[in-house]
Design a protein around this motif. Structure first.
Motif, short mmCIF file in Angstrom:
data_model
loop_
_atom_site.label_atom_id
_atom_site.label_comp_id
_atom_site.label_asym_id
_atom_site.label_seq_id
_atom_site.Cartn_x
_atom_site.Cartn_y
_atom_site.Cartn_z
N TRP A 1 0.82 -1.22 0.00
CA TRP A 1 0.00 0.00 0.00
C TRP A 1 0.84 1.26 0.00
CZ3 TRP A 1 -4.54 -0.51 -1.79
CH2 TRP A 1 -5.17 -1.75 -1.69
N GLU A 2 2.07 1.14 0.44
CA GLU A 2 2.98 2.27 0.32
C GLU A 2 3.27 2.58 -1.15
OE1 GLU A 2 4.18 4.47 2.63
OE2 GLU A 2 2.61 3.47 3.79
N LEU A 3 3.32 1.52 -1.97
CA LEU A 3 3.51 1.72 -3.41
C LEU A 3 2.29 2.39 -4.04
CD1 LEU A 3 5.18 -1.66 -4.47
CD2 LEU A 3 6.26 0.59 -4.36
N VAL A 4 1.10 1.97 -3.63
CA VAL A 4 -0.13 2.60 -4.12
C VAL A 4 -0.12 4.08 -3.75
CG1 VAL A 4 -2.64 2.67 -3.89
CG2 VAL A 4 -1.48 0.46 -4.00
N PHE B 1 8.46 -17.13 -8.80
CA PHE B 1 8.01 -16.00 -9.62
C PHE B 1 7.05 -15.15 -8.81
CE2 PHE B 1 5.07 -19.53 -10.61
CZ PHE B 1 3.84 -18.94 -10.34
N ALA B 2 6.83 -13.94 -9.29
CA ALA B 2 5.86 -13.03 -8.68
C ALA B 2 4.95 -12.49 -9.78
CB ALA B 2 6.57 -11.87 -7.97
N VAL B 3 3.71 -12.26 -9.43
CA VAL B 3 2.75 -11.68 -10.37
C VAL B 3 2.57 -10.21 -10.00
CG1 VAL B 3 0.42 -11.80 -11.32
CG2 VAL B 3 1.59 -13.90 -10.60
N ASP B 4 2.99 -9.33 -10.87
CA ASP B 4 2.99 -7.90 -10.58
C ASP B 4 1.72 -7.25 -11.11
OD1 ASP B 4 3.70 -5.33 -9.91
OD2 ASP B 4 5.14 -5.09 -11.54
N GLN B 5 0.93 -6.65 -10.22
CA GLN B 5 -0.27 -5.92 -10.66
C GLN B 5 -0.02 -4.42 -10.72
OE1 GLN B 5 -3.57 -5.37 -7.80
NE2 GLN B 5 -2.47 -6.76 -6.44
N GLN B 6 1.21 -3.99 -10.45
CA GLN B 6 1.65 -2.61 -10.55
C GLN B 6 0.84 -1.66 -9.66
OE1 GLN B 6 3.51 -1.78 -14.69
NE2 GLN B 6 1.55 -2.71 -15.15
N PRO B 7 0.98 -1.80 -8.34
CA PRO B 7 0.22 -0.97 -7.41
C PRO B 7 0.52 0.53 -7.54
CG PRO B 7 1.94 -2.21 -6.28
CD PRO B 7 1.83 -2.79 -7.65
N TYR B 8 1.77 0.89 -7.84
CA TYR B 8 2.11 2.30 -8.03
C TYR B 8 1.24 2.89 -9.15
CZ TYR B 8 5.09 6.39 -9.11
OH TYR B 8 5.57 7.66 -9.36
N LEU B 9 1.09 2.12 -10.21
CA LEU B 9 0.30 2.58 -11.35
C LEU B 9 -1.17 2.72 -10.97
CD1 LEU B 9 0.28 3.28 -14.38
CD2 LEU B 9 -0.04 0.84 -14.86
N GLN B 10 -1.67 1.82 -10.15
CA GLN B 10 -3.06 1.90 -9.72
C GLN B 10 -3.34 3.20 -8.98
OE1 GLN B 10 -3.85 -1.64 -7.44
NE2 GLN B 10 -3.46 -3.01 -9.17
N GLY B 11 -2.46 3.54 -8.03
CA GLY B 11 -2.64 4.78 -7.28
C GLY B 11 -2.52 6.01 -8.18
N TYR B 12 -1.55 5.97 -9.07
CA TYR B 12 -1.32 7.09 -9.98
C TYR B 12 -2.53 7.33 -10.88
CZ TYR B 12 1.13 10.15 -13.28
OH TYR B 12 1.50 11.21 -14.04
N LEU B 13 -3.01 6.26 -11.51
CA LEU B 13 -4.12 6.40 -12.46
C LEU B 13 -5.40 6.84 -11.77
CD1 LEU B 13 -3.57 3.26 -14.75
CD2 LEU B 13 -3.03 5.65 -15.26
N VAL C 1 12.82 -4.94 -14.08
CA VAL C 1 12.09 -4.13 -13.11
C VAL C 1 12.92 -3.78 -11.88
CG1 VAL C 1 9.88 -5.10 -13.83
CG2 VAL C 1 11.11 -6.14 -11.93
N ALA C 2 14.12 -4.35 -11.79
CA ALA C 2 14.94 -4.19 -10.58
C ALA C 2 15.23 -2.73 -10.26
CB ALA C 2 16.24 -4.98 -10.74
N ARG C 3 15.60 -1.93 -11.26
CA ARG C 3 15.98 -0.54 -10.97
C ARG C 3 14.78 0.29 -10.53
NH1 ARG C 3 15.63 3.29 -15.34
NH2 ARG C 3 14.77 2.39 -17.25
N PHE C 4 13.59 -0.08 -11.00
CA PHE C 4 12.39 0.64 -10.57
C PHE C 4 12.02 0.24 -9.14
CE2 PHE C 4 11.91 0.14 -15.24
CZ PHE C 4 12.09 1.48 -15.57
N ALA C 5 12.21 -1.04 -8.85
CA ALA C 5 11.96 -1.53 -7.49
C ALA C 5 12.93 -0.87 -6.50
CB ALA C 5 12.11 -3.04 -7.44
N ALA C 6 14.16 -0.66 -6.94
CA ALA C 6 15.16 -0.01 -6.09
C ALA C 6 14.74 1.43 -5.78
CB ALA C 6 16.52 -0.03 -6.77
N ASN C 7 14.02 2.06 -6.72
CA ASN C 7 13.53 3.42 -6.51
C ASN C 7 12.27 3.45 -5.65
OD1 ASN C 7 15.55 4.49 -8.11
ND2 ASN C 7 14.33 4.42 -9.97
N GLY C 8 11.75 2.26 -5.35
CA GLY C 8 10.55 2.19 -4.52
C GLY C 8 9.26 2.43 -5.26
N THR C 9 9.27 2.18 -6.59
CA THR C 9 8.06 2.41 -7.37
C THR C 9 7.52 1.14 -8.03
OG1 THR C 9 9.40 3.03 -9.30
CG2 THR C 9 8.63 4.80 -7.86
N ARG C 10 8.16 -0.01 -7.78
CA ARG C 10 7.64 -1.29 -8.30
C ARG C 10 7.64 -2.31 -7.18
NH1 ARG C 10 7.65 -2.13 -13.92
NH2 ARG C 10 6.72 -4.16 -13.55
#
Length: 338
Positions: free
Chosen positions: A69-72, A280-292, A329-338
């Motif tokens: 939820w922090e990503l959202v 594996f992980a299934v990414d639903q892109q929570p950052y994108l959900q909050g942004y949109l 996606v690693a560099r985006f995850a490192a930035n705290g957005t994935r």
């Protein structure tokens, strides 16, 4: 006797007509700009009808301190900063408490509300009250099968049933035989839909295990106990990155050879997928959900836009993150957005 003819005006200096026209044009432009600016608010600032900044309330069912939820929230804050929106965030894992937070936002006379529908029935009255107050409400993350009937304007998220079926098919391809799908919040329709989807396409046995996601020690102990009881369980499916990492430790404590896969992603999960700790992980892109969600409310207010035409959800997943593509996606995850 005729009156004398008036004398001719003196000749105008060269370029005087052009100077006069430019002066008039400059004055007109200044007046036009002054009229447009009014009291200083503008559409680009996300202005509300009262002339101040547009206000949006994001109300979720997320547990406090949950990395997902922090990503959202980060995504929502990024959109608010871009659009000049004043954003407030509140959450309550209890459905009645979440509905109360929506009522609070209505009382604050916000210009828009973004809400999750983990338990849609409990949110219907609050959403209806917002509509009666003339406040547009959009949905995100949970409630893809209920957002329209609940009266939401738009929806942003993952089709959890589709995601679950995709996981089930992948597990079949990996040769798994007995999957334990861990649901950390009973009654959460998104989690239920995921595990039900797995069961539809997985050719092996799918078993649901209900745990208390607010108590990680209790959750881990429950998984450990079940793995000790049945050595035939060869796959654990978690419904959150932190729960998957706890499941990895539980499997070790149980002496189980079960592998772990998960829905959802965070920075720690990227490392676990990279080193093979998690399949594996299934990414639903929570950052994108909050942004949109926040950006959609701004666009609706300033330009009347409705994503999906109000009839189709805007999908943000599922996307599989595996050892072969985790670096993407690693560099985006490192930035705290994935």
């Amino acid at each position: 006797m005729n009156s004398p003819l008036p004398s001719s005006p003196p000749p105008r200096p060269a370029g005087a007509d052009r100077s006069a026209r430019l002066t008039v044009l400059a004055v007109a432009c200044c007046l036009l700009l002054a009229g447009c600016s009014g009291d200083g608010s503008s559409g680009a600032d996300g202005a509300s009808g009262s002339g101040g900044r547009m206000t949006v309330a994001l109300v979720t069912h997320g547990a406090e301190g949950d990395a997902f939820w922090e990503l959202v929230r980060k995504g929502a804050e990024a959109a608010a900063a871009k659009d000049g929106v004043e954003l407030t965030y509140a959450s309550d894992a209890d459905a009645a408490g979440q509905a109360g937070l929506v009522q609070d936002a209505i009382g604050d006379e916000v210009d828009g509300i973004a809400v999750t529908l983990a338990k849609p029935q409990a949110m219907r009255t609050a959403v209806a009250a917002a509509k009666t107050a003339g406040i547009p409400v959009v949905g995100l993350n949970s409630g893809i099968d209920d957002w329209r009937s609940t009266g939401l304007l738009e929806y942003f998220g993952q089709d959890e049933s589709v995601a679950g079926r995709a996981v089930g098919a992948r597990l079949t391809g990996l040769g798994a035989k007995h999957a334990l799908c861990v649901i950390h919040e009973r009654g959460n329709i998104a989690l239920e839909a995921r595990c039900a989807g797995v069961k539809k396409t997985f050719t092996g046995e799918t078993e649901m295990l209900y745990v208390d996601g607010t108590d990680m020690d209790a959750m881990s102990a429950a998984v450990t106990a079940r793995l000790r009881q049945d050595a035939g369980i060869d796959e654990v499916i978690a419904n959150g990155a932190q729960f998957a990492l706890a499941a990895v430790k539980a499997a070790k404590r149980a002496g189980s050879k079960a592998k772990v896969a998960t829905f959802d992603l965070n920075k720690d999960m990227v490392g676990a997928v990279r080193d093979g700790t998690v399949q594996f992980a299934v990414d639903q892109q929570p950052y994108l959900q909050g942004y949109l969600a926040v950006d959609a409310l701004w666009l609706y207010r300033t330009n009347g836009n409705i994503s999906g035409g109000g009839v189709s959800p805007v999908l943000t997943g599922p996307a599989f993150v595996t050892k072969s593509n985790v670096s993407d996606v690693a560099r985006f995850a490192a930035n705290g957005t994935r």
